[in-house]
Scaffold this motif. Structure first.
Motif, PDB file in Angstrom:
ATOM      1  N   ARG A   4      33.736  42.092  47.633  1.00 29.37           N
ATOM      2  CA  ARG A   4      34.943  42.895  47.603  1.00 29.37           C
ATOM      3  C   ARG A   4      34.560  44.372  47.503  1.00 29.37           C
ATOM      4  NH1 ARG A   4      36.875  40.356  42.884  1.00 29.37           N
ATOM      5  NH2 ARG A   4      37.541  42.439  42.251  1.00 29.37           N
ATOM      6  N   PRO A   5      35.379  45.296  48.043  1.00 30.43           N
ATOM      7  CA  PRO A   5      34.968  46.707  48.089  1.00 30.43           C
ATOM      8  C   PRO A   5      34.539  47.279  46.749  1.00 30.43           C
ATOM      9  CG  PRO A   5      36.892  46.366  49.462  1.00 30.43           C
ATOM     10  CD  PRO A   5      36.646  45.065  48.773  1.00 30.43           C
ATOM     11  N   ALA A   6      35.310  47.038  45.687  1.00 31.82           N
ATOM     12  CA  ALA A   6      34.953  47.617  44.389  1.00 31.82           C
ATOM     13  C   ALA A   6      33.642  47.046  43.870  1.00 31.82           C
ATOM     14  CB  ALA A   6      36.075  47.384  43.381  1.00 31.82           C
ATOM     15  N   LEU A   7      33.414  45.736  44.094  1.00 33.21           N
ATOM     16  CA  LEU A   7      32.161  45.135  43.646  1.00 33.21           C
ATOM     17  C   LEU A   7      30.992  45.599  44.512  1.00 33.21           C
ATOM     18  CD1 LEU A   7      33.370  41.497  42.871  1.00 33.21           C
ATOM     19  CD2 LEU A   7      32.970  43.373  41.268  1.00 33.21           C
ATOM     20  N   ALA A   8      31.241  45.811  45.793  1.00 28.56           N
ATOM     21  CA  ALA A   8      30.195  46.360  46.663  1.00 28.56           C
ATOM     22  C   ALA A   8      29.788  47.753  46.192  1.00 28.56           C
ATOM     23  CB  ALA A   8      30.696  46.407  48.107  1.00 28.56           C
ATOM     24  N   LEU A  10      29.837  48.835  43.122  1.00 30.87           N
ATOM     25  CA  LEU A  10      28.992  48.664  41.934  1.00 30.87           C
ATOM     26  C   LEU A  10      27.585  48.214  42.312  1.00 30.87           C
ATOM     27  CD1 LEU A  10      31.370  47.033  39.295  1.00 30.87           C
ATOM     28  CD2 LEU A  10      30.638  49.414  39.485  1.00 30.87           C
ATOM     29  N   ASP A  11      27.475  47.337  43.301  1.00 36.48           N
ATOM     30  CA  ASP A  11      26.146  46.920  43.753  1.00 36.48           C
ATOM     31  C   ASP A  11      25.317  48.118  44.204  1.00 36.48           C
ATOM     32  OD1 ASP A  11      26.712  44.288  43.233  1.00 36.48           O
ATOM     33  OD2 ASP A  11      27.073  43.724  45.332  1.00 36.48           O
ATOM     34  N   ILE A  12      25.960  49.010  44.944  1.00 32.03           N
ATOM     35  CA  ILE A  12      25.238  50.185  45.447  1.00 32.03           C
ATOM     36  C   ILE A  12      24.859  51.114  44.299  1.00 32.03           C
ATOM     37  CG2 ILE A  12      25.444  52.243  46.889  1.00 32.03           C
ATOM     38  CD1 ILE A  12      27.186  50.573  48.773  1.00 32.03           C
ATOM     39  N   LEU A  13      25.771  51.308  43.346  1.00 34.08           N
ATOM     40  CA  LEU A  13      25.456  52.171  42.209  1.00 34.08           C
ATOM     41  C   LEU A  13      24.228  51.659  41.458  1.00 34.08           C
ATOM     42  CD1 LEU A  13      28.948  53.083  40.683  1.00 34.08           C
ATOM     43  CD2 LEU A  13      27.605  54.305  42.400  1.00 34.08           C
ATOM     44  N   ARG A  14      24.184  50.356  41.209  1.00 36.80           N
ATOM     45  CA  ARG A  14      23.012  49.801  40.517  1.00 36.80           C
ATOM     46  C   ARG A  14      21.748  50.023  41.340  1.00 36.80           C
ATOM     47  NH1 ARG A  14      26.725  45.615  39.038  1.00 36.80           N
ATOM     48  NH2 ARG A  14      26.151  44.493  40.937  1.00 36.80           N
ATOM     49  N   PRO A  31      41.470  49.930  40.165  1.00 36.50           N
ATOM     50  CA  PRO A  31      40.643  48.882  40.774  1.00 36.50           C
ATOM     51  C   PRO A  31      39.156  49.038  40.448  1.00 36.50           C
ATOM     52  CG  PRO A  31      42.224  49.739  42.368  1.00 36.50           C
ATOM     53  CD  PRO A  31      42.280  50.646  41.180  1.00 36.50           C
ATOM     54  N   PHE A  32      38.688  50.270  40.362  1.00 38.13           N
ATOM     55  CA  PHE A  32      37.291  50.505  40.009  1.00 38.13           C
ATOM     56  C   PHE A  32      37.033  50.108  38.561  1.00 38.13           C
ATOM     57  CE2 PHE A  32      34.004  53.744  38.647  1.00 38.13           C
ATOM     58  CZ  PHE A  32      32.933  53.085  39.213  1.00 38.13           C
ATOM     59  N   LEU A  33      37.943  50.470  37.656  1.00 40.06           N
ATOM     60  CA  LEU A  33      37.785  50.097  36.252  1.00 40.06           C
ATOM     61  C   LEU A  33      37.829  48.587  36.073  1.00 40.06           C
ATOM     62  CD1 LEU A  33      40.008  52.773  34.454  1.00 40.06           C
ATOM     63  CD2 LEU A  33      37.532  52.781  34.771  1.00 40.06           C
ATOM     64  N   ALA A  34      38.678  47.909  36.834  1.00 39.61           N
ATOM     65  CA  ALA A  34      38.743  46.452  36.742  1.00 39.61           C
ATOM     66  C   ALA A  34      37.422  45.823  37.167  1.00 39.61           C
ATOM     67  CB  ALA A  34      39.890  45.930  37.608  1.00 39.61           C
ATOM     68  N   ALA A  35      36.808  46.370  38.217  1.00 40.50           N
ATOM     69  CA  ALA A  35      35.515  45.857  38.653  1.00 40.50           C
ATOM     70  C   ALA A  35      34.444  46.095  37.598  1.00 40.50           C
ATOM     71  CB  ALA A  35      35.123  46.514  39.980  1.00 40.50           C
ATOM     72  N   ALA A  40      29.150  42.009  34.387  1.00 43.68           N
ATOM     73  CA  ALA A  40      28.368  42.004  33.146  1.00 43.68           C
ATOM     74  C   ALA A  40      27.344  43.130  33.093  1.00 43.68           C
ATOM     75  CB  ALA A  40      27.674  40.651  32.994  1.00 43.68           C
ATOM     76  N   ASP A  41      26.687  43.413  34.195  1.00 40.82           N
ATOM     77  CA  ASP A  41      25.618  44.417  34.186  1.00 40.82           C
ATOM     78  C   ASP A  41      26.069  45.723  34.829  1.00 40.82           C
ATOM     79  OD1 ASP A  41      25.848  43.347  36.689  1.00 40.82           O
ATOM     80  OD2 ASP A  41      23.694  43.276  37.101  1.00 40.82           O
ATOM     81  N   ALA A  42      27.353  46.032  34.712  1.00 35.79           N
ATOM     82  CA  ALA A  42      27.885  47.265  35.285  1.00 35.79           C
ATOM     83  C   ALA A  42      27.373  48.481  34.517  1.00 35.79           C
ATOM     84  CB  ALA A  42      29.411  47.245  35.259  1.00 35.79           C
TER      85      ALA A  42
END
Length: 468
Positions: A4-8, A10-14, A31-35, A40-42
């Motif tokens: 999903r866009p918001a989770l994608a 976060l993947d890139i940020l990590r 939506p970003f805060l919900a992601a 867990a490892d945000a």
């Protein structure tokens, strides 16, 4: 597999090494805060009470960690509140990726509250501004933003992302991060060694690129190898050369006339990593004296010969370039000649520092405290290992002549001129080994917002000192 866009996001940020998000959220960031909440490892979310403080915290964190920091802003109002921080970051070449949530695209044409032309608002304060309109473009845009933020000249990059895009129930592909090799030493260093090696009276101007790129040790080697006095660039943003070193000749004043006078005694100058020369007050004439031989080294090719003619322009990473230059100078400059240059400079600079110290002590008197005395009191009271965050502008010029600092990262300024928490101190886990930062400020009457919101909460070693 898609995300999903918001989770994608976060993947890139990590993957880009982001371990903190600095923000002051609103409805468009939900939506970003919900992601963040469901991952867990945000990255940790560092909440600021005003966008100015948020951006200054991110600025300080990026400087301390030497990697891009990520900022989340709320729509037009939040973006506008943080513009001063973005202007500072752009001037200081701090790599930031700044995302602001835009209103829902489905009613954007109706001018909903509190929407606005975010890209136009941000464009003058950032290195690049990207408008993301499709979910499948988000991962590529974020990767591009991080790459642009660190590419010389480094700086803040802005992303406008609609809230409904982040909330889409669709999957997008996350492109792998493109590994980028470290830049190597410049070509032509042998010629630079010839010019500096045959100079009778060489000098060096240490620019902020030296401090940013962790090249202080390498520049010290070059200076000692050829016995050259070293000046900080005008209004230096960080420690680019130890102020305790016998070859340290002080900061060049931010006026072309004064720079020309200071460099007049020399026949050759190496200008390393400096945005040279950016004056504060106008004076007629060029910054460089006539007849001086100029060797210019910078990682940004646009800096070479920008405001003056360089006899030799070199483009490359500063630390490996300076290390290689020091090695080549060792074969060209006899050790006894270099040592004699160091001793001459040490005698002259010690006398100048003793005179400055005496003038400051003579300025002590009953209230009101004279500027010289105030600057001396702060410098004299710094604990060992302190990190100074200074935005005092006027009194800061005096403070720079009195502090005794020798560790990279121990001095931070905002050449952009934005006051009141213009650059946050290094965050927890990235402090110097002892002490903590003191922040003399001409723009605040209380501890700066960046310290209050981030530093003081995370680490008891943070201490602030500020005056108006």
């Amino acid at each position: 597999m898609g995300r999903r866009p918001a989770l994608a996001l976060l993947d890139i940020l990590r993957g880009e090494g982001v371990d903190r998000v600095f923000g002051n959220p609103g409805t468009t960031e939900l939506p970003f805060l919900a992601a963040l909440a469901e991952t867990a490892d945000a990255p940790a979310y560092v909440l600021g009470i005003h966008e100015g403080a948020v951006v200054s915290m991110a600025d300080g964190y990026a400087r301390a960690t030497r990697r891009p920091a990520f900022v989340s802003r709320h729509i037009a109002a939040g973006l506008a509140n943080g513009l001063i921080g973005l202007l500072n970051a752009r001037r200081s070449r701090t790599p930031l990726v700044v995302m602001a949530g835009q209103q829902d695209r489905r009613h954007l044409q109706q001018d909903p509250m509190p929407s606005g032309d975010l890209v136009a608002l941000a464009r003058l304060a950032v290195k690049a501004a990207l408008d993301v309109q499709h979910a499948h473009d988000l991962p590529l845009a974020v990767r591009r933003a991080f790459a642009l933020a660190v590419r010389p000249p480094a700086g803040p990059v802005f992303l406008s992302v609609p809230m409904d895009l982040l909330a889409e129930d669709t999957e997008v592909e996350v492109p792998p991060r493109t590994p980028t090799p470290r830049a190597g030493p410049a070509a032509g260093l042998d010629r630079a060694a010839v010019l500096l090696g045959r100079a009778a009276r060489p000098a060096i101007v240490a620019g902020d690129g030296v401090g940013r790129d962790d090249a202080v040790r390498a520049l010290v080697r070059v200076a000692e190898t050829c016995g050259a006095p070293v000046h900080h660039q005008p209004m230096a943003d960080c420690l680019d050369f130890p102020t305790t070193h016998p070859l340290y000749a002080g900061m060049l004043p931010p006026r072309h006339e004064a720079v020309r006078e200071a460099l007049g005694p020399y026949d050759t100058v190496l200008i390393a990593g400096a945005h040279a020369f950016t004056p504060h007050h106008y004076t007629p004439g060029p910054a460089l004296p006539p007849g001086i031989t100029v060797v210019q080294l910078d990682p940004d090719p646009d800096e070479i010969g920008r405001d003056f003619t360089a006899d030799l322009g070199l483009v490359g990473a500063l630390a490996p370039s300076l290390d290689r230059l020091a090695d080549q100078l060792r074969d060209r400059v006899p050790a006894h000649r270099a040592k004699a240059g160091v001793l001459r400079a040490a005698e002259r600079h010690t006398a100048e520092r003793d005179g400055t110290e005496a003038a400051a002590r003579a300025a002590y008197s009953p209230a009101p405290l004279a500027p010289w005395a105030a600057a001396h009191a702060v410098a004299d009271g710094l604990p060992p290992g302190a990190a100074v965050v200074e935005e005092a502008i006027t009194v800061g010029l005096l403070l720079r002549r009195l502090v005794h600092l020798d560790r990279p990262g121990s001095y931070t300024h905002t050449v952009g001129g934005g006051l009141a928490g213009g650059s946050g101190p290094p965050s927890a886990g990235h402090l110097p080994s002892r002490g903590g930062p003191w922040s003399p400020s001409s723009g605040t009457a209380a501890p700066c917002s960046a310290c209050r919101d981030c530093g003081a909460r995370h680490d008891p070693r943070y201490r602030c000192c500020s005056w108006s």
